[in-house]
Scaffold this motif. Structure first.
Motif, PDB file in Angstrom:
ATOM      1  N   ILE A  61     -50.453 -13.310  16.074  1.00 23.70           N
ATOM      2  CA  ILE A  61     -50.563 -14.688  16.550  1.00 23.70           C
ATOM      3  C   ILE A  61     -50.345 -15.582  15.331  1.00 23.70           C
ATOM      4  N   SER A  62     -49.402 -16.518  15.434  1.00 28.20           N
ATOM      5  CA  SER A  62     -49.004 -17.304  14.262  1.00 28.20           C
ATOM      6  C   SER A  62     -48.845 -18.778  14.609  1.00 28.20           C
ATOM      7  N   PRO A  63     -49.912 -19.536  14.589  1.00 30.65           N
ATOM      8  CA  PRO A  63     -49.772 -20.990  14.798  1.00 30.65           C
ATOM      9  C   PRO A  63     -49.039 -21.631  13.630  1.00 30.65           C
ATOM     10  N   ILE A 128     -50.267 -24.615  18.346  1.00 29.09           N
ATOM     11  CA  ILE A 128     -50.421 -23.282  18.927  1.00 29.09           C
ATOM     12  C   ILE A 128     -49.495 -23.137  20.128  1.00 29.09           C
ATOM     13  N   ASN A 129     -48.807 -22.014  20.214  1.00 31.34           N
ATOM     14  CA  ASN A 129     -47.945 -21.746  21.359  1.00 31.34           C
ATOM     15  C   ASN A 129     -48.801 -21.145  22.479  1.00 31.34           C
ATOM     16  N   GLY A 150     -52.423 -14.242  11.972  1.00 28.70           N
ATOM     17  CA  GLY A 150     -51.606 -14.445  10.785  1.00 28.70           C
ATOM     18  C   GLY A 150     -52.001 -15.699  10.024  1.00 28.70           C
ATOM     19  N   PHE A 151     -52.890 -15.541   9.030  1.00 26.27           N
ATOM     20  CA  PHE A 151     -53.232 -16.652   8.148  1.00 26.27           C
ATOM     21  C   PHE A 151     -52.047 -16.933   7.222  1.00 26.27           C
ATOM     22  N   TRP A 152     -52.062 -18.121   6.603  1.00 23.38           N
ATOM     23  CA  TRP A 152     -50.929 -18.539   5.769  1.00 23.38           C
ATOM     24  C   TRP A 152     -51.472 -19.413   4.649  1.00 23.38           C
ATOM     25  N   GLY A 191     -59.166 -23.366  10.965  1.00 22.42           N
ATOM     26  CA  GLY A 191     -59.320 -24.313  12.063  1.00 22.42           C
ATOM     27  C   GLY A 191     -58.506 -23.931  13.280  1.00 22.42           C
ATOM     28  N   MET A 192     -57.264 -23.467  13.051  1.00 22.21           N
ATOM     29  CA  MET A 192     -56.413 -23.110  14.174  1.00 22.21           C
ATOM     30  C   MET A 192     -56.920 -21.857  14.881  1.00 22.21           C
ATOM     31  N   PHE A 193     -57.344 -20.878  14.101  1.00 23.12           N
ATOM     32  CA  PHE A 193     -57.797 -19.638  14.739  1.00 23.12           C
ATOM     33  C   PHE A 193     -59.181 -19.761  15.351  1.00 23.12           C
TER      34      PHE A 193
END
Length: 357
Positions: A61-63, A128-129, A150-152, A191-193
Motif C-alpha cells: 500500500i503506497s499513498p 490515498i487510492n 510502504g513508508f517513504w 499520518g497516512m497509514f
C-alpha cells in the motif's frame, strides 16, 4: 496424500518468527522491461508474473507522500522523456525501460525552497487510492497475501528524489535541516497509514527503502547515521511494533558497519544483502541470525552464468534457511538479460533448496 502448500502470509509469519515453513518464501523484483521480454517469450498478457511463475505475493500500500509538485513533460523523443516529478525533480528516463532515470535538477535546493515543499506535505485523505484498496484488499486477504505499508523517508529518498547533491553538504553543514526533512516525511507516512489503518485496511509489516551504501562501504559514517537518520528509523520501527507489525528494511550497497544499529533499533528483516557490494549473507546469518531475518543475498551478476548461480544457491540457501528467518531472492532486481525459461529454472532450484520438508 500431498500436504497443502502454505500461503505467502503463513510462510512470512513463520519466517519472521524464525520458524520453519513448508519452504522459504521466494520474492524478487523484475524490471518492467524484463516483464515485457517474458511476455514476448510466452508469458500471457494480463497475468500477474508472480502467479504465473509461482512466486510469493507481497502486496504494498503506497499513498502519495510527496509535496505533489506538478508533473510536466518538458521534452519527448523516440528514445527518452524529460519531465518533472511530484518531488520537484527534473528527470530523464529512457523509453525502453533500461536503467534508472537521470537526475537533471531539483526544485528543493536549500532551506528556503524546502519550506515551500514542507508546507505541501500535510496528511490528506485524497493522497490515498481508496478505490484500489476497496477493490483489492479483501482479495489479497482471501488469497493469503502478505501486505506491506510502504513508508517513504530517510537518506536515500531525500538524496535521490528530493534534494540531490546538496544533501551531502547539508549533512555536515546544516544537520538540523536534514533532520527536519526526514522527520517531515516520516510524520506524513505515519499520518497516512494511521488513516488507512483506522479505515480497517490492516497490513502485516512496514517497509521502507533507504539505500545507504555503495561498493565497499556506506555513504556516511556510523556516527553520522546515528545522529541524522537512526532516530527516525527507530521511531518508524516503534510505530510498527506498537501495532504488532514487522519491520522490513531495504538498503542496497555495503552497510556492514550499520547492521548492528539496525538490529538494535528494531528492524526485523534486512534486504537485499548486496553481494557485489561486499555483503556476505552467510556471515550476516552467523552474526545476526538470532535477531534479524533476511531477504536476498543471491548475487544477481551470476544470472549470466547459470551453473555458477546453481552452485551459489546450493552454498547460500541451505544455510540461510536454517531456523527460519530467510526469504529467497537475488541481491538486486531482475534485469531484462534474464530469459523466461532460465528464470523458471532459477525459481525451481530455489524452491527445491528452500524446502523444509
Amino acid at each position: 496424500m500431498t500436504k497443502a502448500e502454505m500461503t505467502t502470509y503463513e510462510r512470512m509469519k513463520r519466517i519472521f518468527e524464525h520458524r520453519d515453513a513448508d519452504r522459504a518464501p521466494f520474492v524478487d523484483g523484475p524490471w518492467a522491461s524484463t516483464i515485457a521480454r517474458w511476455h514476448r517469450e510466452g508469458m500471457p498478457e494480463g497475468v500477474d508474473h508472480r502467479d504465473y511463475l509461482g512466486m510469493d505475493r507481497i502486496q504494498r500500500i503506497s499513498p502519495d507522500v510527496s509535496p505533489r509538485f506538478p508533473i510536466e513533460v518538458l521534452e519527448e523523443t523516440d528514445e527518452y522523456r524529460v519531465y518533472t516529478s511530484q518531488w520537484g525533480a527534473t528527470l530523464k528516463s529512457w523509453r525502453d525501460g533500461h536503467g534508472t532515470p537521470h537526475r537533471l535538477d531539483f526544485r528543493v535546493k536549500d532551506r528556503e525552497t524546502w519550506l515551500e515543499a514542507k508546507e505541501r506535505m500535510k496528511p490528506d485523505r485524497d493522497r490515498i487510492n481508496w478505490d484500489d484498496l476497496k477493490r483489492n484488499y479483501h482479495v489479497w486477504r482471501e488469497q493469503g497475501d502478505w501486505i506491506s505499508a510502504g513508508f517513504w523517508f530517510g537518506f536515500e529518498v531525500t538524496y535521490s528524489h528530493f534534494v540531490g547533491v546538496p544533501l551531502f553538504l547539508a549533512m555536515v553543514e546544516d544537520p538540523e535541516w536534514v533532520i527536519d526533512i526526514v522527520d517531515t516525511m516520516l510524520d506524513l507516512s505515519i499520518g497516512m497509514f494511521e488513516m488507512i489503518w483506522d479505515a480497517g485496511y490492516h497490513f502485516d509489516q512496514v517497509n521502507w527503502w533507504n539505500d545507504m551504501g555503495y561498493k565497499g562501504t556506506q555513504f556516511m559514517s556510523r556516527r553520522m547515521y546515528r545522529d541524522l537518520f537512526m532516530p527516525a528509523d527507530r521511531r518508524a520501527a516503534e510505530w510498527a511494533h506498537a501495532k504488532g507489525l514487522k519491520v522490513w528494511y531495504h538498503s542496497c550497497g555495503n552497510i556492514n558497519t550499520l547492521v548492528g544499529d539496525l538490529a538494535d533499533l528494531g528492524v526485523d528483516l534486512l534486504e537485499p544483502m548486496e553481494v557485489k557490494a561486499g555483503m556476505d549473507p552467510l556471515q550476516l546469518k552467523a552474526d545476526y541470525g538470532d535477531r534479524l531475518a533476511f531477504h536476498g543475498g543471491l548475487n544477481a551478476v551470476l544470472h549470466a552464468d547459470p551453473e555458477a548461480m546453481w552452485a551459489e544457491m546450493q552454498r547460500v540457501i541451505p544455510v540461510m534457511k536454517q531456523n527460519g528467518g530467510y526469504v529467497m531472492g537475488t541481491d538486486h532486481s531482475v534485469p531484462d538479460s534474464v530469459s523466461l525459461d532460465y528464470y523458471r529454472q532459477f525459481i525451481a532450484h530455489a524452491k527445491l533448496l528452500g524446502s523444509y520438508e
